[in-house]
Design a protein around this motif. Structure first.
Motif, PDB file in Angstrom:
ATOM      1  N   GLY A   1     -14.094  39.093  58.238  1.00  0.00           N
ATOM      2  CA  GLY A   1     -13.601  40.027  57.236  1.00  0.00           C
ATOM      3  C   GLY A   1     -13.454  41.446  57.727  1.00  0.00           C
ATOM      4  N   GLN A   2     -14.066  41.788  58.868  1.00  0.00           N
ATOM      5  CA  GLN A   2     -13.952  43.147  59.372  1.00  0.00           C
ATOM      6  C   GLN A   2     -12.532  43.428  59.855  1.00  0.00           C
ATOM      7  N   VAL A   3     -12.142  44.696  59.760  1.00  0.00           N
ATOM      8  CA  VAL A   3     -10.799  45.117  60.148  1.00  0.00           C
ATOM      9  C   VAL A   3     -10.737  45.331  61.649  1.00  0.00           C
ATOM     10  N   ALA A   4      -9.674  44.855  62.254  1.00  0.00           N
ATOM     11  CA  ALA A   4      -9.418  45.082  63.676  1.00  0.00           C
ATOM     12  C   ALA A   4      -8.044  45.714  63.825  1.00  0.00           C
ATOM     13  N   ARG A   5      -7.943  46.691  64.699  1.00  0.00           N
ATOM     14  CA  ARG A   5      -6.660  47.323  65.007  1.00  0.00           C
ATOM     15  C   ARG A   5      -6.392  47.127  66.489  1.00  0.00           C
ATOM     16  N   LEU A   6      -5.261  46.505  66.787  1.00  0.00           N
ATOM     17  CA  LEU A   6      -4.936  46.208  68.180  1.00  0.00           C
ATOM     18  C   LEU A   6      -3.552  46.713  68.504  1.00  0.00           C
ATOM     19  N   THR A   7      -3.341  46.995  69.768  1.00  0.00           N
ATOM     20  CA  THR A   7      -2.058  47.506  70.238  1.00  0.00           C
ATOM     21  C   THR A   7      -1.600  46.669  71.418  1.00  0.00           C
ATOM     22  N   PRO A   8      -0.565  45.851  71.242  1.00  0.00           N
ATOM     23  CA  PRO A   8      -0.024  45.105  72.384  1.00  0.00           C
ATOM     24  C   PRO A   8       0.599  46.058  73.392  1.00  0.00           C
ATOM     25  N   ALA A   9       0.736  45.601  74.621  1.00  0.00           N
ATOM     26  CA  ALA A   9       1.337  46.432  75.662  1.00  0.00           C
ATOM     27  C   ALA A   9       2.748  46.826  75.260  1.00  0.00           C
ATOM     28  N   GLY A  10       2.974  48.132  75.158  1.00  0.00           N
ATOM     29  CA  GLY A  10       4.293  48.626  74.804  1.00  0.00           C
ATOM     30  C   GLY A  10       4.675  48.450  73.358  1.00  0.00           C
ATOM     31  N   GLY A  11       3.728  48.095  72.498  1.00  0.00           N
ATOM     32  CA  GLY A  11       4.038  47.844  71.097  1.00  0.00           C
ATOM     33  C   GLY A  11       3.341  48.812  70.168  1.00  0.00           C
ATOM     34  N   GLU A  12       3.477  48.544  68.857  1.00  0.00           N
ATOM     35  CA  GLU A  12       2.866  49.367  67.835  1.00  0.00           C
ATOM     36  C   GLU A  12       1.521  48.772  67.423  1.00  0.00           C
ATOM     37  N   THR A  13       0.699  49.622  66.813  1.00  0.00           N
ATOM     38  CA  THR A  13      -0.615  49.182  66.375  1.00  0.00           C
ATOM     39  C   THR A  13      -0.491  48.188  65.218  1.00  0.00           C
ATOM     40  N   ILE A  14      -1.273  47.105  65.296  1.00  0.00           N
ATOM     41  CA  ILE A  14      -1.264  46.045  64.283  1.00  0.00           C
ATOM     42  C   ILE A  14      -2.666  45.941  63.703  1.00  0.00           C
ATOM     43  N   GLU A  15      -2.736  45.765  62.386  1.00  0.00           N
ATOM     44  CA  GLU A  15      -4.027  45.603  61.720  1.00  0.00           C
ATOM     45  C   GLU A  15      -4.243  44.139  61.364  1.00  0.00           C
ATOM     46  N   GLY A  16      -5.389  43.611  61.736  1.00  0.00           N
ATOM     47  CA  GLY A  16      -5.718  42.219  61.435  1.00  0.00           C
ATOM     48  C   GLY A  16      -7.109  42.104  60.865  1.00  0.00           C
ATOM     49  N   ARG A  17      -7.498  40.858  60.529  1.00  0.00           N
ATOM     50  CA  ARG A  17      -8.818  40.588  59.963  1.00  0.00           C
ATOM     51  C   ARG A  17      -9.549  39.576  60.834  1.00  0.00           C
ATOM     52  N   LEU A  18     -10.790  39.881  61.128  1.00  0.00           N
ATOM     53  CA  LEU A  18     -11.602  38.972  61.932  1.00  0.00           C
ATOM     54  C   LEU A  18     -11.860  37.696  61.120  1.00  0.00           C
ATOM     55  N   ARG A  19     -11.510  36.544  61.689  1.00  0.00           N
ATOM     56  CA  ARG A  19     -11.673  35.270  60.987  1.00  0.00           C
ATOM     57  C   ARG A  19     -12.978  34.575  61.375  1.00  0.00           C
ATOM     58  N   VAL A  20     -13.272  34.516  62.649  1.00  0.00           N
ATOM     59  CA  VAL A  20     -14.468  33.795  63.082  1.00  0.00           C
ATOM     60  C   VAL A  20     -14.932  34.363  64.420  1.00  0.00           C
ATOM     61  N   VAL A  21     -16.251  34.347  64.611  1.00  0.00           N
ATOM     62  CA  VAL A  21     -16.873  34.760  65.871  1.00  0.00           C
ATOM     63  C   VAL A  21     -17.306  33.496  66.600  1.00  0.00           C
ATOM     64  N   SER A  22     -16.935  33.406  67.872  1.00  0.00           N
ATOM     65  CA  SER A  22     -17.271  32.210  68.641  1.00  0.00           C
ATOM     66  C   SER A  22     -18.783  32.021  68.722  1.00  0.00           C
ATOM     67  N   PRO A  23     -19.249  30.779  68.584  1.00  0.00           N
ATOM     68  CA  PRO A  23     -20.695  30.537  68.680  1.00  0.00           C
ATOM     69  C   PRO A  23     -21.209  30.487  70.118  1.00  0.00           C
ATOM     70  N   ALA A  24     -20.321  30.547  71.096  1.00  0.00           N
ATOM     71  CA  ALA A  24     -20.730  30.441  72.499  1.00  0.00           C
ATOM     72  C   ALA A  24     -20.245  31.659  73.287  1.00  0.00           C
ATOM     73  N   VAL A  25     -20.929  31.924  74.394  1.00  0.00           N
ATOM     74  CA  VAL A  25     -20.599  33.030  75.293  1.00  0.00           C
ATOM     75  C   VAL A  25     -20.289  32.460  76.667  1.00  0.00           C
ATOM     76  N   ASP A  26     -19.261  32.997  77.305  1.00  0.00           N
ATOM     77  CA  ASP A  26     -18.896  32.540  78.638  1.00  0.00           C
ATOM     78  C   ASP A  26     -20.001  32.909  79.632  1.00  0.00           C
ATOM     79  N   ILE A  27     -20.487  31.916  80.377  1.00  0.00           N
ATOM     80  CA  ILE A  27     -21.615  32.171  81.285  1.00  0.00           C
ATOM     81  C   ILE A  27     -21.199  32.986  82.499  1.00  0.00           C
ATOM     82  N   GLN A  28     -19.914  33.078  82.790  1.00  0.00           N
ATOM     83  CA  GLN A  28     -19.459  33.860  83.935  1.00  0.00           C
ATOM     84  C   GLN A  28     -19.279  35.327  83.571  1.00  0.00           C
ATOM     85  N   THR A  29     -18.576  35.591  82.460  1.00  0.00           N
ATOM     86  CA  THR A  29     -18.266  36.981  82.079  1.00  0.00           C
ATOM     87  C   THR A  29     -19.275  37.566  81.111  1.00  0.00           C
TER      88      THR A  29
END
Length: 385
Positions: A234-262
């Motif tokens: 439900g939290q608001v996210a604002r993202l900007t694609p490369a060379g594009g305009e800012t887009i507002e979206g809504r967080l849907r789900v948080v992954s239950p796992a974390v990448d062990i490398q990064t």
């Protein structure tokens, strides 16, 4: 004799007085010039700003790719048939059940006709077997027929029925093959890829199209594991694609796992249906997670040089000194300062780019300008005469 001497004495006195006056004027001018040289002129007239407390939004930065919410692979179930028509192309918006492509159905129609004929034949055979079994069953009490003969008629009836059911199953198989000659859209969406070519004879399972279901896109952002606990659906996210305009979206789900490398986790952000972004784009963005107090300066007071942030600090002698600071969050025309100067330090509110270390400035005592950080006389004002 006395009169000429008196005149000579008067002339001598006048000359001495004129020389004295000339020397006094010259000394006065020289002193003024020395004084003018000794007092430097201010380079700019500036306003001073100090650190001010302000409420700033707390954000988490993230990077990630824009992807299809769900992508369907549409293939062929018919085996060994020729592709006769392709009705859509990449970028077309399609509806559920729409015919996307069609295979040649002549062979399947012929097989279906043969199956129907077999069914009709076996239906007639079953009807005859049923009549025989019924008559045999009626004669069972009279003893006109042996029990063995009666059992044979009953068995023939059951065999005829089984053969008919097998033929009907074969007919349904041919009907299914005929239906498979038409490739239908499994859902509403947008065609994102096409490999179908008219005239190709394809095996079963060959992919023909890819479909972005419902045209929905999402941003799959990578967030540090230490920040994941601060995010929630439900939290608001604002993202900007490369060379594009800012887009507002809504967080849907948080992954239950974390990448062990990064040591990063994925979060999935739903994008609006009319977004100009495209699947496969890279985007940078931020999540708004609340607000907090911070010590700030006007952004015009902070200079970016060689990848670092600096301010022009004003000393007690009205000379400026370039000072490195640690910059943090930005909001509007304010920027957070987390280190480098203390709360009592005065800095040039604007126009610092025109100054160098040791330059003398004239500070205008304007409380409003000090708190807001606006330059009183302009960054490029002329030097004070």
């Amino acid at each position: 004799m006395k009169k000429p001497r008196s005149i000579a004495a008067a002339v001598v006195v006048a000359v001495i007085l004129a020389a004295t006056a000339a020397w006094a004027v010259h000394a006065s001018r020289r002193a003024s010039a020395v004084a003018a040289v000794a007092v430097p002129k201010p380079a700019l007239t500036v306003a001073a700003a100090t650190l001010q407390s302000a409420v700033l939004p707390v954000r988490i930065s993230a990077n990630g790719n824009i992807s299809a919410w769900q992508e369907a692979s549409i293939g062929t179930e018919a085996d060994g048939l020729r592709l006769a028509a392709v009705n859509v192309n990449v970028g077309d918006v399609v509806r559920r059940g729409q015919v996307l492509a069609a295979f040649a159905s002549d062979t399947v129609n012929a097989d279906l006709a043969q199956s129907r004929a077999a069914v009709a034949e076996l239906e007639a055979a079953l009807a005859d077997a049923e009549d025989n079994a019924r008559r045999a069953h009626g004669l069972q009490a009279t003893g006109a027929m042996s029990a063995q003969q009666i059992q044979q008629y009953l068995t023939a009836e059951r065999t005829a029925r089984a053969r008919l059911e097998a033929a009907q199953a074969a007919e349904r198989t041919q009907q299914l093959r005929l239906a498979q000659t038409r490739v239908l859209a499994p859902d509403d969406g947008v065609i994102s890829a096409r490999s179908a070519t008219v005239g190709a004879v394809l095996p079963a399972g060959q992919e023909l199209f890819r479909l972005i279901r419902r045209g929905r896109l999402e941003w799959r952002a990578e967030v540090a594991a230490s920040e994941l606990a601060k995010l929630a659906p439900g939290q608001v996210a604002r993202l900007t694609p490369a060379g594009g305009e800012t887009i507002e979206g809504r967080l849907r789900v948080v992954s239950p796992a974390v990448d062990i490398q990064t040591r990063n986790g994925l979060v999935y952000v739903d994008l609006p249906p009319d977004t100009p972004a495209r699947a496969g784009m890279f985007a940078r963005g931020e999540f708004d997670i609340g607000t907090g107090r911070a010590m700030t300066l006007p952004q015009s007071a902070v200079l970016l040089r060689d990848g670092h942030a600096y301010v022009m600090r004003i000393g007690t002698d009205s000379k400026v000194m370039q000072t490195k600071v640690v910059a943090g969050r930005r909001a509007g025309d304010r920027i957070e300062i987390t280190g480098g100067i203390d709360a009592s330090a005065r800095v040039v509110a604007a126009g610092g780019a025109f100054l160098g270390d040791g330059d003398l400035v004239r500070v205008v005592d304007d409380p409003v300008a000090r708190s807001s950080g606006r330059l009183v006389s302009g960054a490029a004002s002329a030097a004070v005469n």
